[in-house]
Design an enzyme around this catalytic site. Structure first.
Site, PDB file in Angstrom:
ATOM      1  CG  HIS A  57      -1.771   0.972   1.403  1.00  0.00           C
ATOM      2  ND1 HIS A  57      -2.802   1.506   0.374  1.00  0.00           N
ATOM      3  CD2 HIS A  57      -2.008   2.066   2.388  1.00  0.00           C
ATOM      4  CE1 HIS A  57      -3.541   2.592   0.962  1.00  0.00           C
ATOM      5  NE2 HIS A  57      -2.904   3.017   1.991  1.00  0.00           N
ATOM      6  CG  ASP A  74      -3.931   5.608   4.673  1.00  0.00           C
ATOM      7  OD1 ASP A  74      -3.875   5.258   3.417  1.00  0.00           O
ATOM      8  OD2 ASP A  74      -4.056   4.847   5.495  1.00  0.00           O
ATOM      9  CB  CYS A 125      -3.050   3.140  -2.517  1.00  0.00           C
ATOM     10  SG  CYS A 125      -1.976   1.978  -3.222  1.00  0.00           S
TER      11      CYS A 125
END
Length: 206
Positions: A57, A74, A125
């Site tokens: 991630h 994030d 992401c």
């Protein structure tokens, strides 16, 4: 990221197109050494896993020396404890390792995204991190919101990440992300079909 998501080379190419390069330290795995200068505006894209795993991630990190603010972005908006639980990732040590922690007054503000803009099964992401860094280098005092880059995205509370009633909002964010990159990144335009396939909204379900 291995089969899905964004490679380091891809992220670096997109970041370059977005005009972030003068401030961009690079892409790193979880061993990111931190910011080496407390006087210089800087940013990076950091994976929560080791490079040898292929990646898990992506997060974006940025340092604004004028306001002494350390930004951690994030796209899932996970809490500190959730990042540790899900990814065994801790940024406190990273912050301590950074030169910014040894600045004369040691007064550093940590600003962190705490709401979700990315769907739970999306592999975009890294692309969202590129978008955030574009906002950071252009509006370093308020990169999370209230700017033309990130402002159009709609966030939802993290606890609703898997809520079926908000998936259309998160899907809409990914469409806005793609349109933003189509407008600003020649690399994205040249590889759009492949990038969209690897970062699809439902990629982690495939």
């Amino acid at each position: 990221m291995a089969e899905g998501g964004s490679s380091e080379e891809e992220l670096r190419a997109i970041v370059h197109n977005l005009g972030v390069s003068p401030f961009f330290l690079g892409t790193f795995d979880k061993r990111f050494p931190g910011f080496i200068s407390s006087q210089r505006m800087a940013c990076a894209i950091v994976n929560t896993a080791g490079r040898e795993t292929g990646g898990v991630h992506w997060l974006a990190m940025a340092w604004n020396p004028r306001s002494k603010t350390f930004y951690m972005f994030d796209p899932f908006g996970f809490s500190d404890s959730k990042l540790k639980q899900v990814y065994s990732f801790e940024y406190e040590g990273l912050l301590r390792r950074s030169a910014i922690a040894s600045s004369p007054d040691r007064c550093v503000t940590l600003a962190k995204s705490n709401e979700t803009i990315q769907g739970p099964n999306s592999a975009a992401c890294g692309l969202f991190c590129c978008m955030f860094l574009h906002a950071f280098v252009n509006w370093p005092d308020d990169p999370f919101d209230h700017n033309p880059t990130m402002g159009p995205l709609k966030s939802v509370p993290n606890y609703k990440l898997n809520d079926p009633t908000v998936q259309y909002v998160l899907w809409g964010n990914q469409e806005k992300l793609y349109k933003f990159l189509e407008k600003h990144s020649a690399y994205f335009r040249a590889h759009a079909a492949a990038i969209k396939a690897r970062t699809a909204f439902n990629k982690l379900k495939q």
